[in-house]
Structure formats: structure tokens, C-alpha cells
Design an enzyme around this catalytic site. Structure first.
Site, mmCIF file in Angstrom:
data_model
loop_
_atom_site.group_PDB
_atom_site.id
_atom_site.type_symbol
_atom_site.label_atom_id
_atom_site.label_comp_id
_atom_site.label_asym_id
_atom_site.label_seq_id
_atom_site.Cartn_x
_atom_site.Cartn_y
_atom_site.Cartn_z
ATOM 1 N N GLU A 1 0.941 -1.290 0.084
ATOM 2 C CA GLU A 1 -0.227 -0.086 -0.060
ATOM 3 C C GLU A 1 0.959 1.342 -0.034
ATOM 4 O O GLU A 1 0.490 2.319 -0.692
ATOM 5 C CB GLU A 1 -1.027 -0.008 1.364
ATOM 6 N N GLU B 1 1.786 1.730 -3.462
ATOM 7 C CA GLU B 1 0.710 2.169 -4.079
ATOM 8 C C GLU B 1 0.553 3.615 -3.797
ATOM 9 O O GLU B 1 0.352 4.392 -4.977
ATOM 10 C CB GLU B 1 -0.580 1.338 -3.688
ATOM 11 N N CYS C 1 -8.821 -2.389 4.000
ATOM 12 C CA CYS C 1 -8.584 -3.709 4.521
ATOM 13 C C CYS C 1 -9.853 -4.141 5.578
ATOM 14 O O CYS C 1 -9.973 -5.078 5.786
ATOM 15 C CB CYS C 1 -7.444 -3.777 5.484
ATOM 16 N N SER D 1 -7.757 1.415 -2.240
ATOM 17 C CA SER D 1 -6.618 0.587 -2.344
ATOM 18 C C SER D 1 -6.877 -0.536 -3.170
ATOM 19 O O SER D 1 -7.804 -1.290 -2.807
ATOM 20 C CB SER D 1 -5.686 0.451 -1.057
ATOM 21 N N LYS E 1 -16.006 -9.871 8.016
ATOM 22 C CA LYS E 1 -14.903 -10.836 7.594
ATOM 23 C C LYS E 1 -15.364 -11.929 7.031
ATOM 24 O O LYS E 1 -14.824 -12.760 5.878
ATOM 25 C CB LYS E 1 -13.679 -11.149 8.444
ATOM 26 N N GLU F 1 -16.388 -11.065 3.586
ATOM 27 C CA GLU F 1 -15.230 -10.936 2.752
ATOM 28 C C GLU F 1 -15.056 -12.104 2.290
ATOM 29 O O GLU F 1 -14.748 -12.515 1.281
ATOM 30 C CB GLU F 1 -14.378 -10.198 3.395
ATOM 31 N N GLU G 1 -14.888 -12.243 -5.660
ATOM 32 C CA GLU G 1 -13.510 -11.480 -6.190
ATOM 33 C C GLU G 1 -12.234 -12.029 -5.489
ATOM 34 O O GLU G 1 -10.916 -12.042 -5.990
ATOM 35 C CB GLU G 1 -13.309 -10.203 -5.799
ATOM 36 N N CYS H 1 -10.678 -2.342 14.650
ATOM 37 C CA CYS H 1 -11.157 -3.733 14.830
ATOM 38 C C CYS H 1 -11.269 -4.259 16.290
ATOM 39 O O CYS H 1 -11.817 -4.980 16.678
ATOM 40 C CB CYS H 1 -10.152 -4.623 14.332
HETATM 41 FE FE1 HC1 Z 1 -8.667 -6.374 11.502
HETATM 42 FE FE2 HC1 Z 1 -7.023 -6.346 9.596
HETATM 43 S S1 HC1 Z 1 -6.596 -5.069 11.228
HETATM 44 S S2 HC1 Z 1 -9.104 -5.717 9.424
HETATM 45 O O1 HC1 Z 1 -9.363 -4.850 11.992
HETATM 46 O O2 HC1 Z 1 -6.519 -4.783 8.243
HETATM 47 O O3 HC1 Z 1 -10.800 -7.902 11.571
HETATM 48 O O4 HC1 Z 1 -7.695 -7.258 13.965
HETATM 49 O O5 HC1 Z 1 -7.468 -8.717 11.022
HETATM 50 O O6 HC1 Z 1 -7.593 -8.271 7.292
HETATM 51 O O7 HC1 Z 1 -4.296 -7.464 9.863
HETATM 52 C C1 HC1 Z 1 -9.978 -7.253 11.537
HETATM 53 C C2 HC1 Z 1 -8.267 -6.775 13.145
HETATM 54 C C3 HC1 Z 1 -7.633 -7.719 10.749
HETATM 55 C C4 HC1 Z 1 -7.228 -7.780 8.273
HETATM 56 C C5 HC1 Z 1 -5.263 -6.876 9.802
#
Ligand code: HC1
Length: 578
Positions: free
Chosen positions: A280, A283, A300, A320, A359, A362, A367, A504
Site C-alpha cells: 500500500e 501504491e 482492509c 487501495s 470478514k 469478505e 473476487e 477492529c
Molecule cells: Fe482487522 Fe485487518 S486490522 S481488518 O481490524 O487489516 O478484522 O484485528 O485482521 O484483514 O491485519 C479485523 C483486526 C484484521 C485484516 C489485519
């Protein structure tokens, strides 16, 4: 200030403050259910009834919405107030689906606790109970409307905190439930899967979709190679589920517990967070050179990405292209690590332990498939992991501290702080600085302007001959505010957005404890404590900049080549479309 009486004692308080707050501040515990200070002060449930004598009349009033006034007399635990509150809870129970022993919130349910505290041994009201059957088609949340107490906390949080506003009262009277429009599945409306409604729900009406059995089956299958990765936040929050104080660091016990559960390899998502930072940061530098849209916005947090898709598709090209660390990790596990260890990716199962319900969404996104394999197969929340540990009879507090496996268990402090709002920004700047200014300059490692729970944090940063304007937002309602400013013409270069308030550490999959103690302010304090724990881990690490991670260097050397290489783009990047 007004002077009045509580339980025959003289009291002074700010005029207009609600009686519930005043009593609690004085150590008088009045039960409540629908009340969320500053978010939902509606007097709906009537569980907080007290007797108030005013104007010569003594009446029952909901203390959460009754303002302090000169000369009133308040009786918080008079026989009439106690009887009324008990009857209110009995009425709630009379139409509640009583399957407590098999409910995911058993022993952690506010309604159950109220019944216990009020000494309800029998429900004197009998009548019809709702009989909803709900098709839960989405991969992240389960709704059971038969357990909904109509407190509307989920609705308030969805609207006031997240600015999403997909929940509201549906149907009339006895049939009323709080649900998406037309009782649709959350997956069919603009829900962002953040799970903040689950944290707000006092009962088991809203819970995460559990994948515990699927994960047990994978572990038990001798043909499967099961790799687990744990999000950075888990080490600062899992302990709460076992009675350890908020902010207790359980990194070593976490690794030990996962090993004892039978996972074949125990790794950390922080490794991939470090890798995300490197990709990133490159990027960002590319976009600053004119290749791609500015501001670059972090991607993220899957709840944020979903929010962007639903409400601000015009910003999708600002996101990103880096996959989230969890997805990067899964993709690397089934390519780089599989090749290295001679494993068949078709037989690998990647499990993510995440503080997040989005998550789960996700992981199921089309994708996020690499070379024909889903990057991440199952996501368990912090709560689910705690349940698994209990199911396995592991005494968590007695576990030794162990290390994660190598090489995908190596991480720097940069990967750790990802889980606190502002952490992604801080981590990215540490590396961007080194990339632009060169390693020989004294490196600033801490950017306190991005720490803390403020909804939007901003700073300007000089990077060589350019001054960058940076911003961090957590909670999607704050994201909305920031994006509206950009639409009105404000210019930024790099923005971090996390869907959950506090990042998080405040994720929708985290342990639910606070409101049981009826100290709502602790919710905020808890997020701060969790974040402090992460900054402490970062401070104690020898390596605190992502690009210094030896495993990241090894992965580039052995597999990816260099940041933003063709292979890196194939495996670590993606693109979201509306
Ligand atoms: Fe997260 Fe991440 S910080 S998004 O909050 O970018 O869920 O802990 O795992 O993928 O590393 C969550 C936390 C996590 C991702 C990272």
C-alpha cells in the site's frame, strides 16, 4: 443545577440530566434494557421504571428519559417500582423464545440477567409467543426474531453510530420485530455486515453465523491441512472471554490454544498486514506520481468496503487495490506456502480468527479467489474461538506462552497496530517515510495524532518536498462525514477508514460483556484499553516497520519479486466494482 430528592436523600444535579444517569453515578443501580447513552434514550422498554413524586402526584416514570427537576422526589426501589419493573420483565419473558440452555447468549444475556436479579421464578402471564421462521441466507449474521425484545438498540446503533440505517420496526403490535425493510435478509439490503447490531443486542436475537462445526470437521479430517491465522486484535481481546481484564495481552496463550485445538499451522494475520503496508505504501507513492486516483483510501476493513459499494460507489477507484491482510494471507498460504511445503492447495483449509463479522462476508466474496481457490475458507469471531477453546476443555488461563509458527508467524509492530483506528495509517507512514526519505534519516515511529477514539483524525505530514494531507475515520457514520467533505472539494492524499468504532478492537465479533454490568461508558474505555495493549506490543517489538519484517523480505525474494510486481498484483490485489 436543580435540587431534589432520591430515596429521601437530598441531591443536586444538572437540570435535565436523566434520572437513570444520576442514580447510577451515585451507586444506585436501576436496571435498564433499551437505554444506550447518547445513542438511544427512548424510554421504550420501561425496565427502568422508578416512582416520581411531582406536582402532588406519585407516578411511575422511565428513569432513562425523565429529567431531573427542582423539588421532585424519586423512589428508585419502592415496592411499587420494584413490582412494576418485575412485571415488565415478566411480560417480556412471556413472549420470549425460552430456549436458554441452547441459546448462544446463555449466561451472557441481559434479559436472563434481569430475570435473575429480579427473582423471577415463574411467569404469571401466559399467552401467545411469536413464531417466526427466518431464512438466514447470508454468511455473517443469524436473526431469530422470536428472541427480539424490541428494545431497538440494534436499530439505533445501525443508524446513529454506523449511518447505515437498514433496521427498523416492521409489522404491528405483537408481531412487531426490528428488521431490515420487508423483513429481507441483511444480505439483500444495504447492510454492511459490521455486526455492531450484534454487540448492541441484549439477547440472542442477533448472533454471528457460526462456523465452529465446519472448522472442527476440517481439523478432524486427516486429508485436510488446516492453517489458522489470527487477526492482530485477538491477542488483546480474547482474554476477556475468559475473565481476564480488558487489555490483557494473550498473544502467547492464543498461539498455544490454537495449537492444542489441532490446527496444523498457527500463523498471524499481522504478517500479511506488514505485507499490506509495503504494497500500500508503494501504491500511495505511485498515486502521488499521478498513477491512480487520490486520495488513496484503505480497503482492509470489509465493512467499510461494503459501505463504499452501497453508499459511495464513486469512491471505489480510490480504494487501495490491496486485498485485506486476511485475504492476502489466505492467498499466500495456498500459493507461496503450499509450493514451499509441497502441499496441495485443494486440500488446504485456511481459517481466520477475526474480531469481525464482515470478514465472514469478505471470505465469501467471489473476487477473493486466487488460482481457483478461495483465499479464506472459514472465519471465526473472537467469541467463536472462545467457544471452541471451551469445547476442547482447554484451561485458557493455565496455558503456557508459545510462539506462532514460521515463517508466516513473523510480524513487526506495524502489523500489530493495524487493529486500532489509525494503526493502518501509522504503519503505512512508517514505511512510506523510509521509502521516500531513505533509511539513513532518523525515523519517526510514532504518530500520536492518529491514536485515540476520535471519530475523524487529521494531520499534515511532510514527505520530502510534499506535504500530505491525511485523515483517519472509524465508524461508517464518520466515514460518511469525511467523504461528504471530499465531495465538497476538500483534498486529501491518504485516508484510513475502519467500519467499526475504534477499529477492529471494537469489531462486531468481539466479546460481549460491558452492558451486562450496565456501565456503558466502559464500552468506550474498553476499546481504548484494547488499543493500548496493541501499542504496548508494538513498543516492545524490535522491529516496528513493516518492510523490516524478515518474512516479508523472504516472500518477496522467494516468490513475489518486488512490491507491485505482476505476481504481487495477481495474488495480493483485487478490484471492487459496484
Ligand atoms: Fe482487522 Fe485487518 S486490522 S481488518 O481490524 O487489516 O478484522 O484485528 O485482521 O484483514 O491485519 C479485523 C483486526 C484484521 C485484516 C489485519
Amino acid at each position: 443545577k436543580v435540587s431534589f430528592w432520591i430515596n429521601d436523600r437530598p441531591v443536586e444535579a444538572k437540570k435535565g440530566t436523566n434520572l437513570l444517569e444520576i442514580c447510577r453515578a451515585r451507586g444506585i443501580d436501576i436496571p435498564s434494557l433499551c437505554y444506550l447513552p447518547g445513542i438511544h434514550e427512548a424510554g421504550i422498554c420501561r425496565v427502568c421504571l422508578v416512582e416520581v413524586e411531582a406536582g402532588g402526584r406519585r407516578t411511575l416514570q422511565a428513569s432513562c428519559v425523565y429529567p431531573a427537576a427542582e423539588g421532585i422526589k424519586v423512589y428508585t426501589h419502592s415496592p411499587r417500582a420494584r413490582r412494576a419493573r418485575k412485571r415488565v420483565v415478566e411480560l417480556l419473558l412471556s413472549e420470549h423464545e425460552m430456549e436458554c440452555p441452547t441459546c448462544v447468549r446463555n449466561l451472557n444475556c441481559e434479559l436472563q440477567r434481569l430475570a435473575d436479579e429480579m427473582g423471577i421464578r415463574r411467569i404469571r402471564v401466559t399467552g401467545e409467543r411469536p413464531r417466526y421462521t427466518v431464512a438466514n441466507k447470508n454468511p455473517f449474521i443469524i436473526r431469530n426474531y422470536n428472541k427480539c425484545v424490541k428494545c431497538r438498540r440494534c436499530e439505533a446503533v445501525c443508524r446513529e453510530v454506523q449511518g447505515v440505517n437498514v433496521l427498523g420496526p416492521r409489522n404491528r403490535g405483537f408481531e412487531t420485530v426490528i428488521a431490515p425493510p420487508f423483513m429481507k435478509d441483511p444480505g439483500e439490503v444495504d447492510c454492511i455486515a459490521c455486526g455492531q447490531c450484534i454487540l448492541a443486542c441484549p439477547t440472542g436475537a442477533l448472533t454471528e453465523r457460526e462456523y465452529i462445526d465446519e472448522v472442527w470437521r476440517a481439523i478432524e479430517d486427516p486429508d485436510r491441512f488446516v492453517v489458522v491465522q489470527t487477526a492482530p486484535a485477538i491477542q488483546a481481546t480474547l482474554g476477556e472471554a475468559f475473565g481476564l481484564g480488558t487489555g490483557t495481552i494473550v498473544r502467547g496463550k492464543l498461539a498455544a490454544a490454537l495449537r492444542r485445538l489441532g490446527f496444523d499451522r498457527v500463523f498471524t494475520t499481522e504478517l500479511a498486514a506488514d505485507l499490506t503496508v509495503v504494497e500500500e505504501a508503494h501504491e500511495l507513492l505511485e498515486r502521488l506520481k499521478g498513477h491512480g486516483k487520490l486520495p488513496l483510501i484503505s480497503s482492509c476493513s470489509p465493512g467499510w468496503v461494503k459501505f463504499c459499494e452501497h453508499f459511495y460507489p464513486e469512491f471505489l477507484d480510490n480504494l487501495s487495490t490491496c486485498k485485506s491482510p486476511m485475504e492476502m494471507f489466505g492467498a499466500l498460504a495456498k500459493t507461496y506456502y503450499a509450493e514451499k511445503e509441497g502441499l496441495d492447495p485443494a486440500k488446504m483449509v485456511v481459517v481466520g480468527i477475526m474480531p469481525c463479522t464482515a470478514k465472514k462476508f469478505e471470505a465469501a466474496r467471489p473476487e477473493l479467489v486466487t488460482r481457483g481457490f478461495r483465499d479464506v475458507d472459514y472465519v471465526l469471531t473472537t467469541r467463536e474461538l472462545a467457544r471452541m477453546i471451551r469445547q476442547a476443555g482447554i484451561r485458557f488461563d493455565q496455558l503456557p506462552d508459545e510462539e506462532f509458527d514460521q515463517p508466516l508467524g513473523l510480524s513487526t509492530g506495524a502489523g500489530t497496530i493495524f487493529a486500532a483506528t489509525g494503526g493502518v495509517m501509522e504503519a503505512a507512514i512508517r514505511t512510506a517515510y523510509a521509502l521516500v526519505e531513505g533509511e539513513e534519516l532518523p525515523t519517526r515511529l510514532e504518530f500520536r495524532e492518529f491514536r485515540g477514539l476520535k471519530g475523524i483524525k487529521e494531520a499534515r505530514l511532510k514527505l520530502k518536498d510534499r506535504t500530505l494531507r491525511l485523515a483517519v475515520a472509524s465508524g461508517t457514520r464518520n466515514a460518511r462525514r469525511l467523504l461528504e467533505r471530499i465531495k465538497r472539494g476538500e483534498k486529501f492524499h491518504f485516508i484510513e477508514i475502519m467500519a467499526c468504532p475504534g477499529g477492529c478492537v471494537g469489531g462486531g465479533g468481539q466479546p460481549i460483556l460491558g452492558r451486562l454490568n450496565r456501565r456503558e461508558a466502559e464500552e468506550v474505555e474498553r476499546r481504548l484499553e484494547r488499543a493500548r495493549a496493541l501499542y504496548k506490543i508494538d513498543l516492545n517489538k524490535n522491529l516496528r516497520r513493516a518492510h523490516e519484517n524478515p518474512a516479508v523480505k523472504q516472500i518477496y525474494r522467494e516468490f513475489l519479486g518486488h512490491p507491485l510486481s505482476e505476481k504481487a498484483k495477481e495474488i495480493l490485489h483485487t478490484h471492487y466494482t459496484p
